[in-house]
Design a protein around this motif. Structure first.
Motif, PDB file in Angstrom:
ATOM      1  N   CYS A  40      31.064  45.598  41.183  1.00 46.02           N
ATOM      2  CA  CYS A  40      30.509  44.383  41.793  1.00 46.02           C
ATOM      3  C   CYS A  40      31.570  43.438  42.339  1.00 46.02           C
ATOM      4  N   LYS A  41      32.838  43.733  42.103  1.00 51.11           N
ATOM      5  CA  LYS A  41      33.981  42.956  42.606  1.00 51.11           C
ATOM      6  C   LYS A  41      34.143  41.590  41.938  1.00 51.11           C
ATOM      7  N   ARG A  42      33.417  41.341  40.844  1.00 53.10           N
ATOM      8  CA  ARG A  42      33.605  40.084  40.121  1.00 53.10           C
ATOM      9  C   ARG A  42      34.952  40.100  39.423  1.00 53.10           C
ATOM     10  N   ILE A  43      35.540  38.923  39.300  1.00 49.56           N
ATOM     11  CA  ILE A  43      36.798  38.778  38.582  1.00 49.56           C
ATOM     12  C   ILE A  43      36.493  38.173  37.219  1.00 49.56           C
ATOM     13  N   VAL A  44      36.984  38.832  36.164  1.00 52.48           N
ATOM     14  CA  VAL A  44      36.765  38.395  34.794  1.00 52.48           C
ATOM     15  C   VAL A  44      38.123  38.076  34.185  1.00 52.48           C
ATOM     16  N   ILE A  45      38.218  36.941  33.504  1.00 54.09           N
ATOM     17  CA  ILE A  45      39.452  36.586  32.803  1.00 54.09           C
ATOM     18  C   ILE A  45      39.201  36.676  31.307  1.00 54.09           C
ATOM     19  N   ILE A  46      40.010  37.477  30.635  1.00 54.06           N
ATOM     20  CA  ILE A  46      39.924  37.626  29.185  1.00 54.06           C
ATOM     21  C   ILE A  46      41.007  36.737  28.582  1.00 54.06           C
ATOM     22  N   PRO A  47      40.612  35.679  27.872  1.00 52.60           N
ATOM     23  CA  PRO A  47      41.617  34.782  27.270  1.00 52.60           C
ATOM     24  C   PRO A  47      42.471  35.522  26.247  1.00 52.60           C
ATOM     25  N   PHE A  48      43.747  35.166  26.171  1.00 52.84           N
ATOM     26  CA  PHE A  48      44.639  35.807  25.212  1.00 52.84           C
ATOM     27  C   PHE A  48      44.126  35.637  23.784  1.00 52.84           C
ATOM     28  N   ALA A  49      43.520  34.490  23.477  1.00 50.32           N
ATOM     29  CA  ALA A  49      43.004  34.227  22.128  1.00 50.32           C
ATOM     30  C   ALA A  49      41.889  35.198  21.756  1.00 50.32           C
ATOM     31  N   ALA A  50      41.203  35.771  22.749  1.00 49.41           N
ATOM     32  CA  ALA A  50      40.101  36.700  22.485  1.00 49.41           C
ATOM     33  C   ALA A  50      40.581  38.127  22.232  1.00 49.41           C
ATOM     34  N   ILE A  51      41.870  38.374  22.413  1.00 52.37           N
ATOM     35  CA  ILE A  51      42.424  39.706  22.218  1.00 52.37           C
ATOM     36  C   ILE A  51      42.878  39.836  20.768  1.00 52.37           C
TER      37      ILE A  51
END
Length: 60
Positions: A40-51
């Motif tokens: 779908c070409k959406r950009i998702v940002i995964i926060p470092f705190a969530a890793i």
């Protein structure tokens, strides 16, 4: 020509991670890892705190 052992696409941007074929996989941003959905070409940002297990700094 000088061989450095690092593919040219990896020398261009240190904040980008690319496959051996040159396809962009992810970007490291101040807010976290930026991924783009191939469908779908959406950009998702995964926060470092969530890793889980992340021990590095949250900013570069």
């Amino acid at each position: 020509m000088i061989a450095t052992g690092t593919p040219p696409h990896e020398r261009i941007q240190n904040d980008e991670t690319r496959c051996e074929c040159g396809q962009l996989i992810a970007k490291v941003k101040d807010a976290g890892l930026e991924l783009k959905c191939k469908r779908c070409k959406r950009i998702v940002i995964i926060p470092f705190a969530a890793i889980e297990g992340w021990t590095g700094q949250s900013s570069r």
